[in-house]
Design a protein around this motif. Structure first.
Motif, PDB file in Angstrom:
ATOM      1  N   GLY A 233      11.697   1.809  -4.579  1.00 26.38           N
ATOM      2  CA  GLY A 233      11.895   2.650  -3.397  1.00 26.38           C
ATOM      3  C   GLY A 233      13.055   3.603  -3.559  1.00 26.38           C
ATOM      4  N   SER A 234      14.037   3.232  -4.379  1.00 32.22           N
ATOM      5  CA  SER A 234      15.203   4.094  -4.538  1.00 32.22           C
ATOM      6  C   SER A 234      14.943   5.265  -5.478  1.00 32.22           C
ATOM      7  CB  SER A 234      16.385   3.270  -5.050  1.00 32.22           C
ATOM      8  OG  SER A 234      16.088   2.744  -6.323  1.00 32.22           O
ATOM      9  N   ILE A 235      13.875   5.221  -6.284  1.00 35.44           N
ATOM     10  CA  ILE A 235      13.614   6.330  -7.201  1.00 35.44           C
ATOM     11  C   ILE A 235      12.535   7.276  -6.684  1.00 35.44           C
ATOM     12  CG2 ILE A 235      14.347   5.041  -9.239  1.00 35.44           C
ATOM     13  CD1 ILE A 235      11.397   4.594  -9.902  1.00 35.44           C
ATOM     14  N   LEU A 236      11.887   6.908  -5.581  1.00 30.45           N
ATOM     15  CA  LEU A 236      10.846   7.762  -5.027  1.00 30.45           C
ATOM     16  C   LEU A 236      11.460   8.845  -4.140  1.00 30.45           C
ATOM     17  CD1 LEU A 236       8.176   5.114  -4.021  1.00 30.45           C
ATOM     18  CD2 LEU A 236       8.054   6.713  -5.918  1.00 30.45           C
ATOM     19  N   PRO A 237      10.733   9.947  -3.961  1.00 30.81           N
ATOM     20  CA  PRO A 237      11.219  10.960  -3.013  1.00 30.81           C
ATOM     21  C   PRO A 237      11.295  10.373  -1.596  1.00 30.81           C
ATOM     22  CG  PRO A 237       9.311  11.760  -4.238  1.00 30.81           C
ATOM     23  CD  PRO A 237       9.529  10.344  -4.632  1.00 30.81           C
ATOM     24  N   GLU A 238      12.057  11.007  -0.742  1.00 32.36           N
ATOM     25  CA  GLU A 238      12.298  10.503   0.613  1.00 32.36           C
ATOM     26  C   GLU A 238      11.010  10.283   1.404  1.00 32.36           C
ATOM     27  OE1 GLU A 238      14.499   8.896   3.402  1.00 32.36           O
ATOM     28  OE2 GLU A 238      15.406   9.715   1.611  1.00 32.36           O
ATOM     29  N   SER A 239      10.013  11.134   1.220  1.00 31.55           N
ATOM     30  CA  SER A 239       8.788  11.022   2.021  1.00 31.55           C
ATOM     31  C   SER A 239       7.901   9.850   1.593  1.00 31.55           C
ATOM     32  CB  SER A 239       7.987  12.322   1.929  1.00 31.55           C
ATOM     33  OG  SER A 239       7.658  12.581   0.583  1.00 31.55           O
ATOM     34  N   PHE A 240       8.134   9.261   0.408  1.00 34.68           N
ATOM     35  CA  PHE A 240       7.300   8.149  -0.075  1.00 34.68           C
ATOM     36  C   PHE A 240       8.034   6.802  -0.107  1.00 34.68           C
ATOM     37  CE2 PHE A 240       5.365  11.858  -2.232  1.00 34.68           C
ATOM     38  CZ  PHE A 240       4.102  11.754  -1.670  1.00 34.68           C
ATOM     39  N   ARG A 241       9.196   6.712   0.482  1.00 35.92           N
ATOM     40  CA  ARG A 241       9.991   5.488   0.354  1.00 35.92           C
ATOM     41  C   ARG A 241       9.382   4.283   1.063  1.00 35.92           C
ATOM     42  NH1 ARG A 241      16.196   6.481  -0.665  1.00 35.92           N
ATOM     43  NH2 ARG A 241      15.847   8.042  -2.251  1.00 35.92           N
ATOM     44  N   TYR A 242       8.530   4.484   2.026  1.00 31.86           N
ATOM     45  CA  TYR A 242       7.944   3.352   2.757  1.00 31.86           C
ATOM     46  C   TYR A 242       6.780   2.712   1.995  1.00 31.86           C
ATOM     47  CZ  TYR A 242       4.166   6.509   3.986  1.00 31.86           C
ATOM     48  OH  TYR A 242       3.112   7.367   3.924  1.00 31.86           O
ATOM     49  N   ILE A 243       6.191   3.393   1.021  1.00 32.92           N
ATOM     50  CA  ILE A 243       4.983   2.915   0.354  1.00 32.92           C
ATOM     51  C   ILE A 243       5.207   1.583  -0.384  1.00 32.92           C
ATOM     52  CG2 ILE A 243       3.326   3.440  -1.484  1.00 32.92           C
ATOM     53  CD1 ILE A 243       3.382   6.334  -0.492  1.00 32.92           C
ATOM     54  N   PRO A 244       6.269   1.377  -1.181  1.00 27.49           N
ATOM     55  CA  PRO A 244       6.413   0.078  -1.849  1.00 27.49           C
ATOM     56  C   PRO A 244       6.569  -1.084  -0.876  1.00 27.49           C
ATOM     57  CG  PRO A 244       7.860   1.688  -2.846  1.00 27.49           C
ATOM     58  CD  PRO A 244       7.281   2.316  -1.629  1.00 27.49           C
ATOM     59  N   TRP A 245       7.117  -0.826   0.291  1.00 25.83           N
ATOM     60  CA  TRP A 245       7.346  -1.911   1.247  1.00 25.83           C
ATOM     61  C   TRP A 245       6.056  -2.399   1.882  1.00 25.83           C
ATOM     62  CZ3 TRP A 245      11.540  -4.503   0.790  1.00 25.83           C
ATOM     63  CH2 TRP A 245      12.660  -3.897   0.237  1.00 25.83           C
ATOM     64  N   ILE A 246       5.028  -1.574   1.888  1.00 30.61           N
ATOM     65  CA  ILE A 246       3.730  -2.024   2.397  1.00 30.61           C
ATOM     66  C   ILE A 246       3.205  -3.154   1.516  1.00 30.61           C
ATOM     67  CG2 ILE A 246       1.335  -1.352   2.797  1.00 30.61           C
ATOM     68  CD1 ILE A 246       2.395   1.464   3.479  1.00 30.61           C
ATOM     69  N   GLY A 247       3.271  -2.959   0.214  1.00 26.59           N
ATOM     70  CA  GLY A 247       2.853  -4.009  -0.720  1.00 26.59           C
ATOM     71  C   GLY A 247       3.714  -5.257  -0.599  1.00 26.59           C
ATOM     72  N   THR A 248       4.995  -5.067  -0.333  1.00 25.18           N
ATOM     73  CA  THR A 248       5.899  -6.204  -0.173  1.00 25.18           C
ATOM     74  C   THR A 248       5.531  -7.022   1.056  1.00 25.18           C
ATOM     75  OG1 THR A 248       7.663  -4.948  -1.212  1.00 25.18           O
ATOM     76  CG2 THR A 248       8.315  -6.861   0.082  1.00 25.18           C
ATOM     77  N   VAL A 249       5.223  -6.349   2.142  1.00 25.11           N
ATOM     78  CA  VAL A 249       4.836  -7.052   3.366  1.00 25.11           C
ATOM     79  C   VAL A 249       3.537  -7.828   3.148  1.00 25.11           C
ATOM     80  CG1 VAL A 249       4.058  -6.720   5.743  1.00 25.11           C
ATOM     81  CG2 VAL A 249       6.070  -5.501   4.905  1.00 25.11           C
ATOM     82  N   VAL A 250       2.572  -7.219   2.466  1.00 26.76           N
ATOM     83  CA  VAL A 250       1.304  -7.900   2.194  1.00 26.76           C
ATOM     84  C   VAL A 250       1.529  -9.099   1.275  1.00 26.76           C
ATOM     85  CG1 VAL A 250      -0.951  -7.631   1.085  1.00 26.76           C
ATOM     86  CG2 VAL A 250      -0.103  -5.859   2.615  1.00 26.76           C
ATOM     87  N   THR A 251       2.337  -8.939   0.245  1.00 25.34           N
ATOM     88  CA  THR A 251       2.622 -10.037  -0.678  1.00 25.34           C
ATOM     89  C   THR A 251       3.375 -11.164   0.032  1.00 25.34           C
ATOM     90  OG1 THR A 251       2.713  -8.487  -2.515  1.00 25.34           O
ATOM     91  CG2 THR A 251       3.704 -10.634  -2.869  1.00 25.34           C
ATOM     92  N   ALA A 252       4.341 -10.807   0.866  1.00 27.18           N
ATOM     93  CA  ALA A 252       5.089 -11.831   1.610  1.00 27.18           C
ATOM     94  C   ALA A 252       4.165 -12.591   2.561  1.00 27.18           C
ATOM     95  CB  ALA A 252       6.227 -11.179   2.388  1.00 27.18           C
ATOM     96  N   ALA A 253       3.266 -11.868   3.208  1.00 23.59           N
ATOM     97  CA  ALA A 253       2.315 -12.528   4.104  1.00 23.59           C
ATOM     98  C   ALA A 253       1.430 -13.506   3.328  1.00 23.59           C
ATOM     99  CB  ALA A 253       1.461 -11.495   4.830  1.00 23.59           C
ATOM    100  N   ASN A 254       0.981 -13.099   2.148  1.00 28.87           N
ATOM    101  CA  ASN A 254       0.161 -14.001   1.337  1.00 28.87           C
ATOM    102  C   ASN A 254       0.958 -15.197   0.836  1.00 28.87           C
ATOM    103  OD1 ASN A 254      -2.431 -12.866   1.430  1.00 28.87           O
ATOM    104  ND2 ASN A 254      -1.799 -11.265   0.013  1.00 28.87           N
ATOM    105  N   CYS A 255       2.203 -14.997   0.469  1.00 29.77           N
ATOM    106  CA  CYS A 255       3.035 -16.112   0.001  1.00 29.77           C
ATOM    107  C   CYS A 255       3.245 -17.146   1.099  1.00 29.77           C
ATOM    108  CB  CYS A 255       4.383 -15.594  -0.494  1.00 29.77           C
ATOM    109  SG  CYS A 255       4.289 -14.741  -2.076  1.00 29.77           S
ATOM    110  N   VAL A 256       3.219 -16.728   2.341  1.00 32.62           N
ATOM    111  CA  VAL A 256       3.363 -17.660   3.459  1.00 32.62           C
ATOM    112  C   VAL A 256       2.008 -18.235   3.857  1.00 32.62           C
ATOM    113  CG1 VAL A 256       3.975 -17.806   5.898  1.00 32.62           C
ATOM    114  CG2 VAL A 256       5.450 -16.576   4.316  1.00 32.62           C
ATOM    115  N   LEU A 257       0.972 -17.404   3.877  1.00 32.81           N
ATOM    116  CA  LEU A 257      -0.323 -17.836   4.401  1.00 32.81           C
ATOM    117  C   LEU A 257      -1.121 -18.710   3.434  1.00 32.81           C
ATOM    118  CD1 LEU A 257      -1.465 -14.635   6.289  1.00 32.81           C
ATOM    119  CD2 LEU A 257      -0.612 -16.765   7.242  1.00 32.81           C
TER     120      LEU A 257
END
Length: 157
Positions: free
Chosen positions: A67-91
């Protein structure tokens, strides 16, 4: 919160608790895997407890670094995958314990019921009138302590 909502939530926690109890009570005997699926599911849940926390940590680190190397407009994209992965790790573990809880509370029928009654007779204990999966796990656990008896029981399966 309404009373019905509270009862539903408590029912969910009761099923999870039954699944955790069932996983702790089920004997770790590979010969039982030929007849029952519970042993395989319990082993997968135990492995997931070892594997999923590092996966979640690596995903968080990866998302932070990428997220720190992406342009400002794309910084939220890696966190979407993180949220999905975290949800799967719990579920994943929760769904496994949910399945085990449902199996623990299900009444025995057919061959499982006859095996349960047969094992109770060989252990000289009184069989329950309406046994469930948790009762079967307890009886199998008692039978697994005596190798000779357990061998005879599994040979009859």
């Amino acid at each position: 919160m309404t009373t019905i909502g509270f009862e539903v939530i408590m029912g969910i926690f009761h099923v999870w608790h039954s699944g955790i109890t069932y996983a702790g009570l089920w004997p770790d005997q590979p010969i039982l895997d030929n007849v029952f699926r519970e042993g395989r599911v319990i082993r997968i849940l135990r492995k997931s407890a070892d594997i999923l926390p590092p996966v979640l940590a690596l995903t968080l680190i990866w998302s932070y670094c990428s997220g720190s190397i992406l342009p400002e407009s794309f910084r939220y994209i890696p966190w979407i995958g993180t949220v999905v992965t975290a949800a799967n790790c719990v579920l994943i573990p929760l769904s496994g314990y949910w399945w085990l809880g449902k199996r623990a509370e299900r009444l025995l029928s057919g061959k499982s019921l006859s095996w349960y009654q047969n094992i109770c007779a060989k252990l000289n204990i009184t069989a329950e009138l309406a046994p469930n999966g948790l009762s079967l796990a307890g009886v199998l656990k008692k039978a697994s302590r005596d190798r000779e008896l357990f061998k005879r029981i599994t040979d009859e399966m």
